[in-house]
Write a protein that holds these residues in place. Sequence first.
Motif, PDB file in Angstrom:
ATOM      1  N   LEU A 118      14.434  10.535  32.837  1.00 29.17           N
ATOM      2  CA  LEU A 118      13.175  10.918  33.459  1.00 29.17           C
ATOM      3  C   LEU A 118      12.182  11.400  32.413  1.00 29.17           C
ATOM      4  N   PRO A 119      10.901  11.407  32.717  1.00 29.59           N
ATOM      5  CA  PRO A 119       9.909  11.916  31.752  1.00 29.59           C
ATOM      6  C   PRO A 119      10.123  13.399  31.481  1.00 29.59           C
ATOM      7  N   PRO A 120       9.735  13.857  30.281  1.00 33.02           N
ATOM      8  CA  PRO A 120      10.011  15.262  29.925  1.00 33.02           C
ATOM      9  C   PRO A 120       9.247  16.268  30.759  1.00 33.02           C
ATOM     10  N   MET A 121       8.058  15.929  31.227  1.00 32.38           N
ATOM     11  CA  MET A 121       7.277  16.898  32.004  1.00 32.38           C
ATOM     12  C   MET A 121       7.829  16.995  33.428  1.00 32.38           C
ATOM     13  N   SER A 122       7.623  18.156  34.023  1.00 32.20           N
ATOM     14  CA  SER A 122       8.111  18.386  35.384  1.00 32.20           C
ATOM     15  C   SER A 122       7.371  17.491  36.369  1.00 32.20           C
ATOM     16  N   HIS A 123       8.127  16.908  37.283  1.00 32.64           N
ATOM     17  CA  HIS A 123       7.544  15.968  38.230  1.00 32.64           C
ATOM     18  C   HIS A 123       8.396  15.975  39.486  1.00 32.64           C
ATOM     19  N   ASP A 124       7.862  15.373  40.556  1.00 29.72           N
ATOM     20  CA  ASP A 124       8.620  15.314  41.803  1.00 29.72           C
ATOM     21  C   ASP A 124       9.911  14.525  41.660  1.00 29.72           C
ATOM     22  N   SER A 125       9.970  13.630  40.676  1.00 33.84           N
ATOM     23  CA  SER A 125      11.190  12.849  40.483  1.00 33.84           C
ATOM     24  C   SER A 125      12.362  13.704  40.017  1.00 33.84           C
ATOM     25  N   HIS A 126      12.086  14.895  39.504  1.00 27.83           N
ATOM     26  CA  HIS A 126      13.164  15.783  39.072  1.00 27.83           C
ATOM     27  C   HIS A 126      13.799  16.545  40.233  1.00 27.83           C
ATOM     28  N   MET A 127      13.078  16.682  41.337  1.00 27.46           N
ATOM     29  CA  MET A 127      13.549  17.546  42.423  1.00 27.46           C
ATOM     30  C   MET A 127      14.878  17.091  43.025  1.00 27.46           C
ATOM     31  N   PRO A 128      15.087  15.795  43.324  1.00 28.99           N
ATOM     32  CA  PRO A 128      16.397  15.411  43.887  1.00 28.99           C
ATOM     33  C   PRO A 128      17.563  15.766  42.973  1.00 28.99           C
ATOM     34  N   LEU A 129      17.376  15.613  41.656  1.00 33.80           N
ATOM     35  CA  LEU A 129      18.461  15.952  40.734  1.00 33.80           C
ATOM     36  C   LEU A 129      18.694  17.458  40.676  1.00 33.80           C
ATOM     37  N   LEU A 130      17.632  18.246  40.781  1.00 37.05           N
ATOM     38  CA  LEU A 130      17.811  19.702  40.811  1.00 37.05           C
ATOM     39  C   LEU A 130      18.616  20.119  42.039  1.00 37.05           C
ATOM     40  N   HIS A 131      18.320  19.527  43.189  1.00 36.95           N
ATOM     41  CA  HIS A 131      19.102  19.826  44.384  1.00 36.95           C
ATOM     42  C   HIS A 131      20.545  19.348  44.227  1.00 36.95           C
ATOM     43  N   LEU A 132      20.730  18.223  43.541  1.00 38.51           N
ATOM     44  CA  LEU A 132      22.082  17.707  43.324  1.00 38.51           C
ATOM     45  C   LEU A 132      22.879  18.647  42.424  1.00 38.51           C
ATOM     46  N   PHE A 133      22.242  19.208  41.401  1.00 36.31           N
ATOM     47  CA  PHE A 133      22.922  20.162  40.536  1.00 36.31           C
ATOM     48  C   PHE A 133      23.351  21.407  41.322  1.00 36.31           C
ATOM     49  N   GLN A 134      22.518  21.841  42.243  1.00 39.24           N
ATOM     50  CA  GLN A 134      22.910  22.986  43.066  1.00 39.24           C
ATOM     51  C   GLN A 134      24.128  22.657  43.919  1.00 39.24           C
ATOM     52  N   GLN A 135      24.195  21.463  44.458  1.00 42.39           N
ATOM     53  CA  GLN A 135      25.348  21.085  45.275  1.00 42.39           C
ATOM     54  C   GLN A 135      26.619  21.008  44.436  1.00 42.39           C
ATOM     55  N   PHE A 136      26.509  20.506  43.194  1.00 45.73           N
ATOM     56  CA  PHE A 136      27.679  20.500  42.317  1.00 45.73           C
ATOM     57  C   PHE A 136      28.109  21.924  41.975  1.00 45.73           C
ATOM     58  N   GLN A 137      27.136  22.798  41.783  1.00 49.73           N
ATOM     59  CA  GLN A 137      27.470  24.198  41.514  1.00 49.73           C
ATOM     60  C   GLN A 137      28.209  24.814  42.695  1.00 49.73           C
ATOM     61  N   GLU A 138      27.782  24.513  43.891  1.00 50.45           N
ATOM     62  CA  GLU A 138      28.461  25.067  45.061  1.00 50.45           C
ATOM     63  C   GLU A 138      29.825  24.429  45.266  1.00 50.45           C
ATOM     64  N   LEU A 139      29.997  23.183  44.806  1.00 54.08           N
ATOM     65  CA  LEU A 139      31.329  22.584  44.859  1.00 54.08           C
ATOM     66  C   LEU A 139      32.287  23.338  43.950  1.00 54.08           C
ATOM     67  N   GLN A 140      31.848  23.701  42.769  1.00 47.92           N
ATOM     68  CA  GLN A 140      32.703  24.477  41.871  1.00 47.92           C
ATOM     69  C   GLN A 140      33.041  25.841  42.469  1.00 47.92           C
ATOM     70  N   GLU A 141      32.061  26.469  43.095  1.00 49.09           N
ATOM     71  CA  GLU A 141      32.324  27.759  43.745  1.00 49.09           C
ATOM     72  C   GLU A 141      33.232  27.581  44.956  1.00 49.09           C
ATOM     73  N   SER A 142      33.114  26.461  45.657  1.00 47.33           N
ATOM     74  CA  SER A 142      34.020  26.189  46.776  1.00 47.33           C
ATOM     75  C   SER A 142      35.456  26.067  46.289  1.00 47.33           C
ATOM     76  N   ALA A 143      35.645  25.428  45.140  1.00 46.68           N
ATOM     77  CA  ALA A 143      36.992  25.339  44.560  1.00 46.68           C
ATOM     78  C   ALA A 143      37.534  26.725  44.229  1.00 46.68           C
ATOM     79  N   GLN A 144      36.664  27.609  43.727  1.00 45.54           N
ATOM     80  CA  GLN A 144      37.103  28.982  43.457  1.00 45.54           C
ATOM     81  C   GLN A 144      37.504  29.700  44.750  1.00 45.54           C
ATOM     82  N   LEU A 145      36.747  29.467  45.820  1.00 44.52           N
ATOM     83  CA  LEU A 145      37.112  30.070  47.111  1.00 44.52           C
ATOM     84  C   LEU A 145      38.465  29.576  47.590  1.00 44.52           C
TER      85      LEU A 145
END
Length: 493
Positions: free
Chosen positions: A128-155
Amino acid sequence: GAWVRAQGLYVEAMRRAQTGELTAPRAEMALWEGRWVQCVRHLNQWEALRDYVRAVPQQQPPKLVLECLWRTPDWPGLTEAFAKNPVPDSAQLKLYQTYGILQEGGISTAEAQCNQGIQLALQQWTQLPPMSHDSHMPLLHLFQQFQELQESAQLLVELQNATRSNTAPDLHSILTTWRERLPNHWDPLLVWSELATWRNHMFAHINSSLQSMTEIPPALAISGYEEMIWTVVKFASITRQHRMHYVCLGALSKLPQVGSLGAQELADAFLKLREQLKCYRQMNAQEAQVGLALINSTNVEHFQQRHKAELFRLKGRLYEAAGCPVEDERANAAYAAAVSLDHTLSPGWLDWARFCDRALDKRARDAPDRDVWRERAIVSYTQALRGSDTQEAHLHTPRLLLLIAEDAEMGGECTSFRKLAPGVPTWVWAEWVQHLAKALAKPEAVAFWPLLLLCARTHPQPTYYAVRAELSDKALATVVAQPAATPATTPAP
């Protein structure tokens, strides 16, 4: 955002095409079908979409099939779909695969799949382009879901260790983090829906694990249920703010009914009922009548005082939304009951003040009850400013000052306001010291002079400059007007 209307139009178009009333090429019908699927996804109607996918599975993209299987949920079907149909390496599909593996208890395999998904997401990020753009938002949400998957494994690891040792698991830190780490309220509902759905799957797993433990505190045994209630109500609140009222009511309808009269059960029932009433109020007058029927059929005697006050406040709002005229005393009585149950309920006082203000506007200048409604509005606005939640009430300060000036012009002494004003935070009046100073020569000075004294004690510098500027202007005006008023005299020789 009118997904309900769009869905109905696509259904009608496809029906007319199938019955021969409308002629359309296959490409156009395929477009209608795809847009209908998009509407169903945004309206959170996953059961209907699951039935549609099962009816014609060969014509559906694998990603849509997998999404329906994990949301419904159908974990064996999800595992079977991944085994039968090889899917390309995609961060989103790795996420779905990890969902199924975690539900089957494969924690180590799930962590490996999760790491692979994160790597794939990072590869997409670098493209993706280096500057912040709407195209980055889906990946940011995806990173949050992966983070919660790791926390789910800890639970899951914590629950397994607690089950083997028959001790209380430590779930507080992760569950608290989940409450605090939420998407923005303006983010798409699909983001909120995916996050809430996975959390509810985990809460259901926590509930089933905690029920098998005997040596745990009662409060911990229902922690999964409490988090599920809070998550669903929060999701319903966001959908209501997006004006997706039917999605809000549908999410709340899936919550179980209160089975006992415990303190926590009643608190959960209040959260659900309050969100339902707010949703009905935002809809049309007919739906507001449904909300009134709901609250009138609810026994509110078991709720806490502040909860009962909030329900009576919403009842008054529903009466107004249903089209009841200001002459109707039911809304007025509901607001009066709300503030009598909780004197510190700032939203209740503010709603009552606005109701009285509207009633005042509909009275003629010589109406006999105009003074009564003005006095009620002044008292209610002032009480709203005295409460703990004064941010919205602060916006109505100019209207309050105008009502006080009108009351003073009509010969009133503003007795009620003068008694209540010392309880208002002085920063509210500090923004209006110049207006208060200009009013010292007017009839409302009897009410504004004590406010200036309060501001002088807590904010002496701005008060001093405002009063000095006003006195200087008056002195200058007097000097300028004096030669015109006094005839010039010629000194004697």
